[in-house]
Design an enzyme around this catalytic site. Structure first.
Site, PDB file in Angstrom:
ATOM      1  N   LYS A  41       0.853  -1.182   0.000  1.00 56.63           N
ATOM      2  CA  LYS A  41       0.000   0.000   0.000  1.00 56.63           C
ATOM      3  C   LYS A  41       0.893   1.236   0.000  1.00 56.63           C
ATOM      4  CE  LYS A  41      -3.965   2.063   2.346  1.00 56.63           C
ATOM      5  NZ  LYS A  41      -4.957   1.909   3.430  1.00 56.63           N
ATOM      6  N   ASP A 137     -14.485   2.563  10.638  1.00 60.73           N
ATOM      7  CA  ASP A 137     -14.928   2.473   9.239  1.00 60.73           C
ATOM      8  C   ASP A 137     -15.281   1.032   8.872  1.00 60.73           C
ATOM      9  OD1 ASP A 137     -15.629   3.468   6.768  1.00 60.73           O
ATOM     10  OD2 ASP A 137     -13.603   3.370   5.948  1.00 60.73           O
TER      11      ASP A 137
END
Length: 549
Positions: A41, A137
């Site tokens: 990432k 989230d």
């Protein structure tokens, strides 16, 4: 910026970009030192100059390492590349699909399958909550169902993207620190003055469960692609939150939600965080209690697919039920062992051979006994004799016959009616050594006044029981102080006590430390006895928190 073929962090060669997000992109990379494929990432270049975004990105590596759960995606390494100046995270490469893709492909999932998924999802979130970490989230796209290669399972939940999670104790009071996805965000995430707690994640757990069981979003606005964000926020923050079953009915779906789901859902999406389950462990403990009600109200299927789907879900046996066989797999529903008659026939045959002249008489007697026993069963079947074990959870329970003094009390499943599910806590039919004649069906139901729940038991006093649970938690906080680990400033344990009308209970607890056993003993010993309720397997759940200092 050309990144294909570049080596990041001196060990990861980028091959191709897999996905893009607000923070940056995820790349397929080869770890040169091991030859393994990894997911890398990379932070978006436009965000590198912002210290807060860079701090949040680097925090993702630290957060994941603080959560003791196999269901959190593993971060292998992290750093800032010296050549490109790009912060990066190297993670395990997952193959499979997220829950959003699963729901779109499968439609409504059975409750048994949801339980398997939520057991793992809530293990990860519960471990994070115990470490004072809030994800903030939780949504179907951040829960990945990864393929695994093991003898126990072929798929495993992996919770993604703890990069916007923060330690609950260090939660900032800025709106930018309360990131999330509006569709799944709790009301307090839109209020810069509100405190973020594990109950924030519980809100999303309720909405995701509805989505998986119904196949539609709970919010009407979310099902309309053309709806504005302001309309979604208006519905989330101000409009009445109707029961889950009522909303499913509005979508033309009935029977997809298990009994008791409305109450569980209401305790996850209460707009006041104090009215929700305190954390993921407590939410799952209450959800798992619904499994007993679901199985008790349905005839047990015999298909292999059903057995496979519930094998991963554990059900605590009621105290009065026979213990399962030691050879039965964990979590499986096992029937009591059948008593073999082979030794009896062998001994009988040997005795008859020795007696010689009585052989023919003995064989004739044996044939008569066999035909009498079989004929009795056939006669009962033809006559429509009702089974002694009922699956109707609203009917008055049928009392098991009491043996006379001196008679054996060996229980057997040999005479259990085929294809009838045993309600949790119900006794199997009692069989004595001497077979009794079948009990004829009553001509009419017994009057309600004679049942235990009619006039003889008072309804549960919720306020009094809550006070009792809270008092036990306060007492455990003090009594278990001597068991706390010496190097721990404080140990926090959360859980729930569930009470059924028949007097049985179901417990759940999370948290680890030196005082774990002491707290469990204190909280798991609570009992309130039987109480009146029209639903036999209704459960009242009382969450609790014990902090040992």
């Amino acid at each position: 910026m050309q990144l294909e073929g570049a080596v990041i962090g001196g060990d990861f060669r980028l091959e191709r970009e897999l996905a893009k997000g607000g923070m940056g992109g995820v790349w397929l990379a080869e770890q040169l030192s091991t030859g393994q494929k990894r997911a890398l990432k990379l932070m978006h270049p436009t965000l590198i100059a912002e210290p807060r975004m860079r701090e949040r990105f680097e925090q993702e590596a630290r957060i994941g390492g603080q959560i003791p759960s196999a269901y959190v995606v593993e971060v292998i390494a992290a750093g800032v590349d010296a050549n490109f100046g790009i912060p990066w995270l190297a993670m395990e490469l997952l193959h499979g699909e997220d829950l959003a893709q699963l729901s779109a492909r499968r439609g409504p999932l059975p409750f048994s399958e949801l339980l398997v998924l939520y057991r793992q999802l809530c293990h990860a979130l519960g471990a994070a909550h115990a470490a004072r970490i809030v994800h903030r989230d939780i949504k179907p796209e951040n829960v990945f169902l990864a393929e695994v290669h093991s003898a126990e399972a072929t798929q495993q939940v992996k919770v993604l993207d703890f990069g916007i999670a923060k330690l609950a104790a260090d939660a900032r009071d800025s709106a930018t620190g309360r990131l999330g996805t509006p569709l799944w965000m709790a009301p307090e995430q839109s209020d810069p003055r509100a405190h973020i707690t594990p109950a924030t994640d519980v809100w999303a757990l309720g909405l995701v469960a509805f989505r998986l069981l119904v196949g539609r979003y709970y919010w009407h606005t979310a099902n309309d692609p053309s709806a504005a964000l302001s309309a979604l926020l208006m519905e989330t923050l101000t409009q009445p939150i109707v029961p889950a079953s009522e909303r499913a009915h509005e979508y033309g779906l009935q029977g997809v939600l298990p009994p008791g789901f409305d109450a569980w859902f209401a305790h996850t999406v209460a707009r006041d965080p104090a009215q929700r389950y305190p954390d993921a462990h407590a939410a799952f403990a209450a959800l798992e209690l619904l499994a007993g009600s679901t199985l008790a109200s349905a005839v047990a299927p015999t298909s292999p697919s059903f057995s496979a789907s519930v094998s991963a879900v554990s059900f605590a046996p009621a105290p009065s039920a026979p213990a399962p066989s030691a050879a039965a797999p964990s979590g499986a529903l096992a029937s009591p062992p059948r008593t073999s008659k082979a030794p009896l026939f062998i001994a009988l045959g040997g005795g008859l051979l020795l007696l010689g002249g009585f052989l023919i008489v003995g064989l004739g007697a044996g044939a008569w006994l066999y035909s009498s026993e079989s004929g009795s069963d056939r006669t009962s079947a033809r006559a429509g004799t009702p089974p002694l074990i009922t699956t109707d959870t609203t009917a008055a329970p049928v009392a098991a016959p009491q043996p006379s003094p001196g008679e054996p009390t060996q229980k057997s499943a040999a005479n259990r009616p085929r294809g009838v599910a045993v309600a949790p806590g119900a006794l199997p039919a009692t069989t004595n050594e001497k077979r009794a004649e079948p009990t004829p069906a009553p001509s009419a139901p017994e009057p309600a006044a004679e049942t235990p729940a009619a006039g003889k038991l008072a309804p549960i006093d919720v306020a009094a029981v809550k006070k009792k649970v809270d008092a036990a938690a306060a007492s455990a906080s003090v009594a278990c102080a001597g068991s706390k680990a010496a190097d721990a400033g404080a140990e926090t344990y959360t859980g729930s006590c569930g009470f059924r009308p028949d007097g049985t209970a179901s417990r759940g607890m999370s948290g680890g430390g030196g005082a774990q056993k002491c707290v469990r003993d204190k909280m798991f010993s609570l009992a309130i006895g039987k109480y009146a309720h029209p639903e036999e397997w209704h459960v009242e759940v009382f969450p609790w928190t014990v902090t040992v200092k």
